[in-house]
Design a protein around this motif. Structure first.
Motif, PDB file in Angstrom:
ATOM      1  N   TRP A 180       0.827  -1.199   0.000  1.00  0.00           N
ATOM      2  CA  TRP A 180       0.000   0.000   0.000  1.00  0.00           C
ATOM      3  C   TRP A 180       0.867   1.257   0.000  1.00  0.00           C
ATOM      4  CZ3 TRP A 180      -0.468   3.989   3.536  1.00  0.00           C
ATOM      5  CH2 TRP A 180      -1.551   4.859   3.325  1.00  0.00           C
ATOM      6  N   SER A 237       2.604   1.815  -3.464  1.00  0.00           N
ATOM      7  CA  SER A 237       1.709   1.924  -4.612  1.00  0.00           C
ATOM      8  C   SER A 237       1.247   3.360  -4.817  1.00  0.00           C
ATOM      9  CB  SER A 237       0.505   1.013  -4.380  1.00  0.00           C
ATOM     10  OG  SER A 237      -0.391   1.119  -5.444  1.00  0.00           O
ATOM     11  N   VAL A 238       1.234   3.775  -6.083  1.00  0.00           N
ATOM     12  CA  VAL A 238       0.727   5.103  -6.413  1.00  0.00           C
ATOM     13  C   VAL A 238      -0.799   5.084  -6.405  1.00  0.00           C
ATOM     14  CG1 VAL A 238       0.667   6.878  -8.191  1.00  0.00           C
ATOM     15  CG2 VAL A 238       2.778   5.606  -7.772  1.00  0.00           C
ATOM     16  N   ASP A 239      -1.384   4.094  -7.069  1.00  0.00           N
ATOM     17  CA  ASP A 239      -2.834   3.926  -7.077  1.00  0.00           C
ATOM     18  C   ASP A 239      -3.192   2.973  -5.935  1.00  0.00           C
ATOM     19  OD1 ASP A 239      -5.510   3.867  -7.744  1.00  0.00           O
ATOM     20  OD2 ASP A 239      -5.243   2.370  -9.330  1.00  0.00           O
ATOM     21  N   LYS A 240      -3.964   3.434  -4.983  1.00  0.00           N
ATOM     22  CA  LYS A 240      -4.259   2.655  -3.769  1.00  0.00           C
ATOM     23  C   LYS A 240      -5.415   1.675  -3.948  1.00  0.00           C
ATOM     24  CE  LYS A 240      -1.326   5.183  -1.443  1.00  0.00           C
ATOM     25  NZ  LYS A 240       0.051   4.832  -1.440  1.00  0.00           N
ATOM     26  N   THR A 241      -6.011   1.594  -5.136  1.00  0.00           N
ATOM     27  CA  THR A 241      -7.187   0.756  -5.339  1.00  0.00           C
ATOM     28  C   THR A 241      -6.870  -0.721  -5.136  1.00  0.00           C
ATOM     29  OG1 THR A 241      -8.022   2.349  -6.923  1.00  0.00           O
ATOM     30  CG2 THR A 241      -9.019   0.150  -6.947  1.00  0.00           C
ATOM     31  N   TRP A 242      -5.834  -1.217  -5.795  1.00  0.00           N
ATOM     32  CA  TRP A 242      -5.514  -2.642  -5.709  1.00  0.00           C
ATOM     33  C   TRP A 242      -5.011  -3.066  -4.333  1.00  0.00           C
ATOM     34  CZ3 TRP A 242      -7.807  -5.817  -8.640  1.00  0.00           C
ATOM     35  CH2 TRP A 242      -8.180  -5.434  -9.915  1.00  0.00           C
TER      36      TRP A 242
END
Length: 131
Positions: free
Chosen positions: A63, A66-71
């Motif tokens: 987390w 990661s740049v995009d926290k969705t996954w």
């Protein structure tokens, strides 16, 4: 129905009922336990919590990087669902105390994962781990 027979709903027996027979005593089988020893429970709990703590630290690292926290958030949700469903399925085992201990450990596994993530977060905040 003949006139000599009483009606089915009429109570014809005024005598008190007889005492019920004593229930059969439980059968004790050598080598089987109804509960777990404390060290077995602690061992199962420690093993599950160790794996869960590693998963929690890994998920926090995923987390954090990661740049995009969705996954990463989706993976955390899947982890919570898997541990909860695993604990509920394990809790359905009857007369298997070690599996019941596993169910308790799985139900508390997110707590261990959160504690490991909190330690990892604290290490980042206090500068023990370089950003």
């Amino acid at each position: 129905m003949t006139p000599d027979e009483p009606a089915p709903d009429a109570a014809t027996d005024d005598a008190p009922s007889e005492p019920l027979p004593a229930p059969a005593p439980p059968i004790v089988v050598e080598g089987t336990y109804q509960s777990v020893k404390w060290w077995t429970f602690v061992g199962v709990l420690a093993a599950v919590w160790f794996v869960s703590a590693a998963a929690g630290a890994g998920l926090y690292y995923y987390w954090y990087q990661s740049v995009d926290k969705t996954w990463p958030v989706f993976v955390v949700l899947v982890y919570l669902v898997v541990t909860t469903v695993g604990a509920l399925v394990a809790s359905t085992a009857q007369r298997k105390p070690v599996v019941s201990a596993l169910a308790i450990a799985l139900m508390s596994a997110p707590l261990a994962a959160m504690a490991a993530a909190a330690v990892f977060y604290g290490a980042y905040v206090f500068g023990w781990i370089a950003r």
